[in-house]
Design a protein around this motif. Structure first.
Motif, PDB file in Angstrom:
ATOM      1  N   LEU A   1     -43.911  42.554   0.962  1.00  0.00           N
ATOM      2  CA  LEU A   1     -44.586  41.751   1.970  1.00  0.00           C
ATOM      3  C   LEU A   1     -43.696  41.605   3.205  1.00  0.00           C
ATOM      4  N   PRO A   2     -44.295  41.588   4.415  1.00  0.00           N
ATOM      5  CA  PRO A   2     -43.508  41.382   5.630  1.00  0.00           C
ATOM      6  C   PRO A   2     -42.842  40.009   5.619  1.00  0.00           C
ATOM      7  N   ARG A   3     -41.661  39.928   6.218  1.00  0.00           N
ATOM      8  CA  ARG A   3     -40.969  38.648   6.310  1.00  0.00           C
ATOM      9  C   ARG A   3     -41.645  37.770   7.357  1.00  0.00           C
ATOM     10  N   GLY A   4     -41.556  36.443   7.157  1.00  0.00           N
ATOM     11  CA  GLY A   4     -42.179  35.496   8.067  1.00  0.00           C
ATOM     12  C   GLY A   4     -41.163  34.530   8.652  1.00  0.00           C
ATOM     13  N   THR A   5     -41.629  33.659   9.521  1.00  0.00           N
ATOM     14  CA  THR A   5     -40.797  32.639  10.159  1.00  0.00           C
ATOM     15  C   THR A   5     -41.604  31.343  10.248  1.00  0.00           C
ATOM     16  N   GLY A   6     -40.896  30.246  10.462  1.00  0.00           N
ATOM     17  CA  GLY A   6     -41.560  28.962  10.667  1.00  0.00           C
ATOM     18  C   GLY A   6     -41.818  28.214   9.380  1.00  0.00           C
ATOM     19  N   ALA A   7     -42.568  27.132   9.510  1.00  0.00           N
ATOM     20  CA  ALA A   7     -42.877  26.290   8.355  1.00  0.00           C
ATOM     21  C   ALA A   7     -43.897  26.985   7.461  1.00  0.00           C
TER      22      ALA A   7
ATOM     23  N   VAL B   1     -38.121  47.917 -10.190  1.00  0.00           N
ATOM     24  CA  VAL B   1     -39.272  47.315 -10.835  1.00  0.00           C
ATOM     25  C   VAL B   1     -38.948  46.777 -12.217  1.00  0.00           C
ATOM     26  N   LEU B   2     -37.807  47.124 -12.799  1.00  0.00           N
ATOM     27  CA  LEU B   2     -37.470  46.648 -14.128  1.00  0.00           C
ATOM     28  C   LEU B   2     -36.602  45.398 -14.105  1.00  0.00           C
ATOM     29  N   THR B   3     -36.274  44.913 -12.928  1.00  0.00           N
ATOM     30  CA  THR B   3     -35.444  43.725 -12.840  1.00  0.00           C
ATOM     31  C   THR B   3     -36.260  42.484 -13.160  1.00  0.00           C
ATOM     32  N   ARG B   4     -35.575  41.449 -13.672  1.00  0.00           N
ATOM     33  CA  ARG B   4     -36.253  40.203 -13.974  1.00  0.00           C
ATOM     34  C   ARG B   4     -36.310  39.329 -12.723  1.00  0.00           C
ATOM     35  N   PRO B   5     -37.298  38.402 -12.666  1.00  0.00           N
ATOM     36  CA  PRO B   5     -37.378  37.527 -11.495  1.00  0.00           C
ATOM     37  C   PRO B   5     -36.139  36.666 -11.367  1.00  0.00           C
ATOM     38  N   ALA B   6     -35.518  36.711 -10.199  1.00  0.00           N
ATOM     39  CA  ALA B   6     -34.261  35.987 -10.001  1.00  0.00           C
ATOM     40  C   ALA B   6     -34.526  34.525  -9.657  1.00  0.00           C
ATOM     41  N   ARG B   7     -33.648  33.653 -10.123  1.00  0.00           N
ATOM     42  CA  ARG B   7     -33.708  32.251  -9.721  1.00  0.00           C
ATOM     43  C   ARG B   7     -33.065  32.119  -8.337  1.00  0.00           C
ATOM     44  N   ARG B   8     -33.780  31.512  -7.427  1.00  0.00           N
ATOM     45  CA  ARG B   8     -33.257  31.355  -6.081  1.00  0.00           C
ATOM     46  C   ARG B   8     -32.847  29.917  -5.853  1.00  0.00           C
ATOM     47  N   ARG B   9     -31.711  29.747  -5.181  1.00  0.00           N
ATOM     48  CA  ARG B   9     -31.252  28.432  -4.785  1.00  0.00           C
ATOM     49  C   ARG B   9     -31.219  28.389  -3.262  1.00  0.00           C
ATOM     50  N   GLY B  10     -31.236  27.181  -2.708  1.00  0.00           N
ATOM     51  CA  GLY B  10     -31.242  27.076  -1.270  1.00  0.00           C
ATOM     52  C   GLY B  10     -32.654  27.190  -0.722  1.00  0.00           C
ATOM     53  N   PRO B  11     -32.784  27.466   0.587  1.00  0.00           N
ATOM     54  CA  PRO B  11     -34.112  27.519   1.209  1.00  0.00           C
ATOM     55  C   PRO B  11     -34.932  28.677   0.663  1.00  0.00           C
ATOM     56  N   PRO B  12     -36.261  28.555   0.685  1.00  0.00           N
ATOM     57  CA  PRO B  12     -37.110  29.631   0.166  1.00  0.00           C
ATOM     58  C   PRO B  12     -37.093  30.839   1.103  1.00  0.00           C
ATOM     59  N   LEU B  13     -37.460  31.989   0.560  1.00  0.00           N
ATOM     60  CA  LEU B  13     -37.680  33.180   1.363  1.00  0.00           C
ATOM     61  C   LEU B  13     -39.043  33.061   2.041  1.00  0.00           C
ATOM     62  N   LEU B  14     -39.130  33.526   3.280  1.00  0.00           N
ATOM     63  CA  LEU B  14     -40.364  33.405   4.043  1.00  0.00           C
ATOM     64  C   LEU B  14     -41.007  34.777   4.210  1.00  0.00           C
ATOM     65  N   TYR B  15     -42.324  34.817   3.979  1.00  0.00           N
ATOM     66  CA  TYR B  15     -43.110  36.038   4.114  1.00  0.00           C
ATOM     67  C   TYR B  15     -44.357  35.732   4.935  1.00  0.00           C
ATOM     68  N   ARG B  16     -45.005  36.795   5.419  1.00  0.00           N
ATOM     69  CA  ARG B  16     -46.225  36.633   6.207  1.00  0.00           C
ATOM     70  C   ARG B  16     -47.296  37.568   5.673  1.00  0.00           C
ATOM     71  N   SER B  17     -48.436  37.016   5.280  1.00  0.00           N
ATOM     72  CA  SER B  17     -49.519  37.839   4.756  1.00  0.00           C
ATOM     73  C   SER B  17     -50.825  37.055   4.805  1.00  0.00           C
TER      74      SER B  17
ATOM     75  N   THR C   1     -47.973  31.905   6.459  1.00  0.00           N
ATOM     76  CA  THR C   1     -46.541  31.985   6.191  1.00  0.00           C
ATOM     77  C   THR C   1     -46.312  31.444   4.788  1.00  0.00           C
ATOM     78  N   ILE C   2     -45.638  32.232   3.958  1.00  0.00           N
ATOM     79  CA  ILE C   2     -45.460  31.913   2.545  1.00  0.00           C
ATOM     80  C   ILE C   2     -43.986  31.658   2.278  1.00  0.00           C
ATOM     81  N   GLY C   3     -43.678  30.481   1.766  1.00  0.00           N
ATOM     82  CA  GLY C   3     -42.320  30.166   1.352  1.00  0.00           C
ATOM     83  C   GLY C   3     -42.208  30.341  -0.155  1.00  0.00           C
ATOM     84  N   SER C   4     -41.344  31.247  -0.614  1.00  0.00           N
ATOM     85  CA  SER C   4     -41.328  31.604  -2.026  1.00  0.00           C
ATOM     86  C   SER C   4     -39.944  31.486  -2.650  1.00  0.00           C
ATOM     87  N   ARG C   5     -39.905  30.972  -3.874  1.00  0.00           N
ATOM     88  CA  ARG C   5     -38.689  30.959  -4.678  1.00  0.00           C
ATOM     89  C   ARG C   5     -38.507  32.260  -5.446  1.00  0.00           C
ATOM     90  N   PHE C   6     -39.427  33.183  -5.273  1.00  0.00           N
ATOM     91  CA  PHE C   6     -39.346  34.506  -5.881  1.00  0.00           C
ATOM     92  C   PHE C   6     -39.369  35.552  -4.772  1.00  0.00           C
TER      93      PHE C   6
END
Length: 221
Positions: free
Chosen positions: A38-44, A8-24, A28-33
């Motif tokens: 949250l559960p992982r997701g698939t699809g657009a 919980v003390l880590t800083r938000p990381a900069r992500r490169r490449g495709p976004p991470l996918l979550y489902r909530s 379906t949520i594509g996130s750069r953070f």
């Protein structure tokens, strides 16, 4: 999985490449953070969470906090974020899966309420209350009796069904102790909070709405 206490003390990381996918909450949520918990997701993606603030469109909603960052939510499908310098990742996550997603869901025509929800006999029971009104404690207590937790903090309803989502139930230490939950096994929600996170697996399928209860403080003993 909920964020470990050491993360919980880590800083938000900069992500490169495709976004991470979550489902909530039915999205379906594509996130750069990283949205740990949250559960992982698939699809657009239905909603993109992006780094940086563009020029705000006329109907976009902008908000923020000096210690967290600035947020812009546009048309229910884009959340733009400019994190404050040094903001802990866990604190930023609470704003992304809380207020930011709440605005996006409302822009998409969902009914977004402050409350918790559990599934009992195939129906969703929703508990609404003011902040600190006991809805989270009630959901955790019912989970201990065999109910399935569907949501906490955001209760999202669409077309007569509850849309499950969220990372876990937020509990104050005294509430967790009353429920017999060991604090050592529950990570803090974020570094600036005393609340602990009780993880749950809400699933992704909408659950037909059974009842909505408004919790109010009763007379003392």
């Amino acid at each position: 999985m909920a964020p470990a206490a050491s993360s919980v003390l880590t800083r938000p990381a900069r992500r490169r490449g495709p976004p991470l996918l979550y489902r909530s909450y039915g999205l379906t949520i594509g996130s750069r953070f990283r949205l740990r918990g949250l559960p992982r997701g698939t699809g657009a993606p239905d909603v993109d969470i992006l780094r940086g603030l563009p020029r705000a469109p006329e109907r976009a909603v902008a908000f923020g906090h000096p210690a967290v960052g600035r947020f812009l939510v546009d048309a229910g499908d884009r959340v733009c974020v400019r994190p404050a310098h040094g903001v802990p990742a866990a604190l930023l996550r609470t704003w992304l899966w809380g207020p930011a997603l709440a605005v996006a869901l409302r822009q998409r025509g969902r009914l977004v309420l402050h409350g918790s929800a559990v599934e009992v006999s195939g129906r969703a029971l929703v508990f609404l209350a003011a902040s600190g009104g006991g809805e989270s404690t009630l959901a955790a207590a019912l989970a201990g009796a065999g109910a399935r937790v569907l949501a906490d903090d955001l209760a999202v309803i669409h077309e007569g069904a509850l849309l499950p989502g969220g990372p876990g139930v937020g509990l104050w230490p005294d509430a967790a102790a009353r429920l017999g939950l060991p604090l050592s096994s529950l990570p803090v929600v974020h570094p600036a909070a005393r609340k602990r996170l009780l993880p749950f697996a809400p699933g992704s399928a909408p659950v037909p709405l059974g009842a909505v209860f408004l919790l109010e403080e009763g007379p003392g003993p």
